[in-house]
Design a protein around this motif. Structure first.
Motif, PDB file in Angstrom:
ATOM      1  N   LEU A  24       0.567  -1.000   0.079  1.00 29.86           N
ATOM      2  CA  LEU A  24       0.194   0.126   0.117  1.00 29.86           C
ATOM      3  C   LEU A  24       0.684   1.240   0.019  1.00 29.86           C
ATOM      4  O   LEU A  24       1.823   1.715   0.550  1.00 29.86           O
ATOM      5  CB  LEU A  24      -0.567   0.422   1.201  1.00 29.86           C
ATOM      6  N   ALA A  25       0.258   2.363  -0.708  1.00 28.20           N
ATOM      7  CA  ALA A  25       1.577   3.496  -0.789  1.00 28.20           C
ATOM      8  C   ALA A  25       0.829   4.412   0.684  1.00 28.20           C
ATOM      9  O   ALA A  25      -0.181   3.296   1.630  1.00 28.20           O
ATOM     10  CB  ALA A  25       0.075   4.329  -1.526  1.00 28.20           C
ATOM     11  N   ASP A  26       1.775   5.038   1.544  1.00 33.27           N
ATOM     12  CA  ASP A  26       1.718   5.833   3.064  1.00 33.27           C
ATOM     13  C   ASP A  26       0.062   6.371   2.741  1.00 33.27           C
ATOM     14  O   ASP A  26      -0.857   6.347   3.817  1.00 33.27           O
ATOM     15  CB  ASP A  26       2.271   7.017   2.676  1.00 33.27           C
ATOM     16  N   ALA A  27      -1.065   6.884   1.569  1.00 36.55           N
ATOM     17  CA  ALA A  27      -2.017   7.541   2.063  1.00 36.55           C
ATOM     18  C   ALA A  27      -3.288   6.586   2.450  1.00 36.55           C
ATOM     19  O   ALA A  27      -3.513   6.687   2.648  1.00 36.55           O
ATOM     20  CB  ALA A  27      -2.343   8.575   0.681  1.00 36.55           C
ATOM     21  N   GLU A  28      -3.091   5.288   1.665  1.00 38.08           N
ATOM     22  CA  GLU A  28      -3.371   4.157   1.982  1.00 38.08           C
ATOM     23  C   GLU A  28      -3.543   3.455   3.186  1.00 38.08           C
ATOM     24  O   GLU A  28      -4.692   3.257   3.984  1.00 38.08           O
ATOM     25  CB  GLU A  28      -3.880   2.889   0.926  1.00 38.08           C
ATOM     26  N   LYS A  29      -2.591   3.421   4.212  1.00 36.83           N
ATOM     27  CA  LYS A  29      -1.664   2.828   4.960  1.00 36.83           C
ATOM     28  C   LYS A  29      -2.761   4.282   6.068  1.00 36.83           C
ATOM     29  O   LYS A  29      -3.012   3.806   7.349  1.00 36.83           O
ATOM     30  CB  LYS A  29      -0.244   2.810   4.978  1.00 36.83           C
ATOM     31  N   LEU A  30      -2.659   5.004   6.042  1.00 40.14           N
ATOM     32  CA  LEU A  30      -3.151   6.066   7.069  1.00 40.14           C
ATOM     33  C   LEU A  30      -4.408   6.299   7.127  1.00 40.14           C
ATOM     34  O   LEU A  30      -5.204   6.430   7.829  1.00 40.14           O
ATOM     35  CB  LEU A  30      -2.508   7.611   5.844  1.00 40.14           C
ATOM     36  N   VAL A  31      -5.006   5.601   5.598  1.00 35.23           N
ATOM     37  CA  VAL A  31      -6.963   5.350   6.184  1.00 35.23           C
ATOM     38  C   VAL A  31      -6.956   4.306   6.711  1.00 35.23           C
ATOM     39  O   VAL A  31      -7.752   3.887   7.746  1.00 35.23           O
ATOM     40  CB  VAL A  31      -7.405   5.098   4.477  1.00 35.23           C
TER      41      VAL A  31
END
Length: 72
Positions: A53-60
């Motif tokens: 996952l991209a960092d943005a997806e991990k933050l979600v």
């Protein structure tokens, strides 16, 4: 509202550096009622895809993790 046991702020303190830290706390046991890990509160699909996952997806996912702890 109580503060979540597993939260992004603490994870960043434990694992400083670039990127979004993993929520894994090495307590890998599935809660069958919620279908999420009792240690990190991720679902099996979230665990399986985490490294891709991209960092943005991990933050979600971190947002979901913190929310799940308040509903248990």
């Amino acid at each position: 509202m109580n503060e979540p046991l597993i939260n992004l702020r603490d994870a960043r303190e434990r694992h400083p550096g670039p990127g979004v830290p993993s929520p894994c706390v090495s307590i890998c046991e599935l809660d069958e009622r919620s279908s999420s890990c009792k240690g990190c509160y991720r679902t099996l699909p979230e665990i399986a895809t985490w490294s891709a996952l991209a960092d943005a997806e991990k933050l979600v996912i971190w947002e979901r993790i913190e929310a799940r702890q308040t509903t248990r």
